[in-house]
Design an enzyme around this catalytic site. Structure first.
Site, PDB file in Angstrom:
ATOM      1  N   ARG A   1       0.805  -1.225   0.000  1.00 35.74           N
ATOM      2  CA  ARG A   1       0.000   0.000   0.000  1.00 35.74           C
ATOM      3  C   ARG A   1       0.840   1.280   0.000  1.00 35.74           C
ATOM      4  O   ARG A   1       0.633   2.180  -0.821  1.00 35.74           O
ATOM      5  CB  ARG A   1      -0.925   0.041   1.237  1.00 35.74           C
ATOM      6  CG  ARG A   1      -2.157  -0.793   1.126  1.00 35.74           C
ATOM      7  CD  ARG A   1      -2.507  -1.384   2.482  1.00 35.74           C
ATOM      8  NE  ARG A   1      -1.624  -2.511   2.699  1.00 35.74           N
ATOM      9  CZ  ARG A   1      -1.931  -3.750   2.341  1.00 35.74           C
ATOM     10  NH1 ARG A   1      -3.095  -4.018   1.860  1.00 35.74           N
ATOM     11  NH2 ARG A   1      -1.057  -4.727   2.483  1.00 35.74           N
ATOM     12  N   THR A   2       1.777   1.378   0.934  1.00 38.28           N
ATOM     13  CA  THR A   2       2.515   2.633   1.108  1.00 38.28           C
ATOM     14  C   THR A   2       3.378   2.914  -0.123  1.00 38.28           C
ATOM     15  O   THR A   2       3.387   4.033  -0.649  1.00 38.28           O
ATOM     16  CB  THR A   2       3.395   2.548   2.377  1.00 38.28           C
ATOM     17  OG1 THR A   2       2.581   2.077   3.455  1.00 38.28           O
ATOM     18  CG2 THR A   2       3.977   3.892   2.727  1.00 38.28           C
TER      19      THR A   2
ATOM     20  N   LYS B   1      24.433  -5.781  -0.762  1.00 41.65           N
ATOM     21  CA  LYS B   1      25.875  -6.100  -0.689  1.00 41.65           C
ATOM     22  C   LYS B   1      26.490  -5.512   0.575  1.00 41.65           C
ATOM     23  O   LYS B   1      27.706  -5.486   0.729  1.00 41.65           O
ATOM     24  CB  LYS B   1      26.597  -5.514  -1.910  1.00 41.65           C
ATOM     25  CG  LYS B   1      26.086  -6.031  -3.246  1.00 41.65           C
ATOM     26  CD  LYS B   1      26.822  -5.320  -4.376  1.00 41.65           C
ATOM     27  CE  LYS B   1      26.154  -5.566  -5.706  1.00 41.65           C
ATOM     28  NZ  LYS B   1      26.600  -4.606  -6.736  1.00 41.65           N
TER      29      LYS B   1
ATOM     30  N   ARG C   1      11.154   3.767   3.996  1.00 40.78           N
ATOM     31  CA  ARG C   1      10.684   2.743   4.938  1.00 40.78           C
ATOM     32  C   ARG C   1      11.903   1.963   5.397  1.00 40.78           C
ATOM     33  O   ARG C   1      12.731   1.536   4.570  1.00 40.78           O
ATOM     34  CB  ARG C   1       9.664   1.811   4.304  1.00 40.78           C
ATOM     35  CG  ARG C   1       9.363   0.624   5.204  1.00 40.78           C
ATOM     36  CD  ARG C   1       8.147  -0.129   4.803  1.00 40.78           C
ATOM     37  NE  ARG C   1       6.935   0.631   5.088  1.00 40.78           N
ATOM     38  CZ  ARG C   1       5.712   0.104   5.081  1.00 40.78           C
ATOM     39  NH1 ARG C   1       5.539  -1.166   4.798  1.00 40.78           N
ATOM     40  NH2 ARG C   1       4.660   0.846   5.351  1.00 40.78           N
TER      41      ARG C   1
ATOM     42  N   HIS D   1       4.497   5.844  11.621  1.00 45.96           N
ATOM     43  CA  HIS D   1       4.054   5.761  10.222  1.00 45.96           C
ATOM     44  C   HIS D   1       3.093   6.952  10.015  1.00 45.96           C
ATOM     45  O   HIS D   1       1.874   6.783   9.915  1.00 45.96           O
ATOM     46  CB  HIS D   1       3.353   4.418  10.011  1.00 45.96           C
ATOM     47  CG  HIS D   1       3.132   4.023   8.584  1.00 45.96           C
ATOM     48  ND1 HIS D   1       3.404   4.848   7.508  1.00 45.96           N
ATOM     49  CD2 HIS D   1       2.648   2.858   8.046  1.00 45.96           C
ATOM     50  CE1 HIS D   1       3.093   4.208   6.387  1.00 45.96           C
ATOM     51  NE2 HIS D   1       2.638   3.012   6.688  1.00 45.96           N
TER      52      HIS D   1
HETATM   53  N1   CP Z   1      -0.463  -0.005   5.901  1.00 46.56           N
HETATM   54  C1   CP Z   1       0.755  -0.268   5.382  1.00 46.56           C
HETATM   55  O1   CP Z   1       1.754   0.379   5.728  1.00 46.56           O
HETATM   56  O2   CP Z   1       0.758  -1.260   4.453  1.00 46.56           O
HETATM   57  P1   CP Z   1       2.035  -1.721   3.599  1.00 46.56           P
HETATM   58  O3   CP Z   1       2.970  -2.397   4.538  1.00 46.56           O
HETATM   59  O4   CP Z   1       1.474  -2.649   2.542  1.00 46.56           O
HETATM   60  O5   CP Z   1       2.665  -0.486   3.009  1.00 46.56           O
END
Ligand code: CP
Length: 317
Positions: free
Chosen positions: A56-57, A84, A106, A136
């Site tokens: 999603r993100t 690496k 991320r 988040h």
């Molecule tokens: N909600 C969320 O962060 O989903 P993903 O891990 O798929 O990005």
């Protein structure tokens, strides 16, 4: 908006958070246009740097950046020199050398986005797309937007004053819970935490309006407007936090019986990905109360709003 980075939901004042929700509303119309493009990030390079898996993100950031006309580069640990053994510093300095303007990151380590934003490795904007069990913030923005949209029709200038929201489940390992707790409080919502004691850190319990160690008692005692179910994050658990999955689902899962005991129009939220049959059953996940797919859709506009305010140059929507 005087904001260079978005690392934590705590970076946002109430005024800034409401402005971001208002901009999300304005930008949501772009997805319905025949030509789904604005020139806001024309000439800017945005790098999506993902050291952890995401659907999603990652996808919604990429769509948001492309809708704002940015040049988009996707880098993931697999397939890059990170595999690496390259350090975060060297990876980021490489991206700085190719004149990236924004890094959306991320990372599996809590604090990684803060480290990057406060380093001298990169002069552009840093957006935290999830760091370990820490935060988040764009998930919290899209969740608050979804709540506001469903409850108040996204009335411009509205916050979430007095709205009763329960966050349920694996709070200990959830960056979504931490960011939502902060942002919902900033927007005036009343946040209740519901979890087994092993998955509810005391400091978080103390910062909510109330903490509950029985889902059934909480349902009977709280007049909830929304229930935010959390994924059981088995990949982050180094020990056993509950006896068995079937015990968890029986005691802490949202199922048909529990949903029918809440008020008729209660909103059922989940950030995804869902463990169907564990923290939520399919009746609830697919019910008209569920906002799961709306949350994904709103994620594009919410991330467009963040990029617009942090890095945009051409400001006409
Ligand atoms: N909600 C969320 O962060 O989903 P993903 O891990 O798929 O990005």
């Amino acid at each position: 908006m005087n904001l260079k980075h978005l690392v934590s939901a705590a970076d946002l004042s109430r005024e800034q958070a409401v402005t971001l929700l208002d901009t999300t509303k304005e930008l949501s119309g772009v997805s319905d246009r025949e030509v789904k493009k604005l020139p806001t990030l024309r000439g800017k390079t945005v790098v999506n740097l993902f050291f952890e898996d995401s659907t999603r993100t990652r996808v919604s950031f990429e769509v948001a950046e492309k809708r704002l006309s940015a040049d988009v580069i996707n880098v993931s640990a697999k397939g890059s020199s990170v595999s690496k053994g390259e350090s975060l510093k060297d990876t980021v300095q490489t991206l700085a050398a190719i004149s990236a303007d924004v890094i959306v990151m991320r990372h599996g380590s809590s604090g990684a986005a803060h480290t990057l934003a406060n380093s001298n490795w990169f002069n552009g904007s840093v957006i935290n797309a999830g760091d370990g069990t820490h935060e988040h913030p764009t998930q919290a923005l899209l969740d608050s937007y979804t709540l506001r949209d469903r409850l108040f029709g996204s009335k411009a200038g509205a916050a979430l004053d007095g709205v009763n929201v329960a966050i349920v489940g694996d709070i200990a390992h959830s960056r979504v819970a931490r960011s939502n707790l902060i942002l919902l409080k900033t927007l005036g919502a009343k946040v209740h935490l519901i979890a087994p004691a092993t998955l509810l850190p005391k400091a978080l319990a103390n910062s909510a309006v109330s903490a509950h160690y029985s889902f059934d008692e909480a349902i009977d005692n709280l007049d909830l407007d929304a229930v935010m179910m959390l994924r059981v994050q088995s990949e982050r658990m180094q020990a056993s936090f509950f006896p068995t999955e079937s015990e968890y689902s029986r005691t802490w899962g949202l199922n048909r019986e529990r949903l029918l005991r809440m008020k008729k129009d209660v909103l059922v939220m989940h950030p995804g990905p869902m463990n169907r049959g564990l923290e939520i059953d399919s009746f609830c996940a697919d019910s008209p109360n569920s906002t799961v797919l709306e949350q994904v859709k709103n994620g594009v506009s919410a991330r467009m709003a963040v990029l617009y305010h942090l890095a945009g140059t051409e400001r006409n929507i």
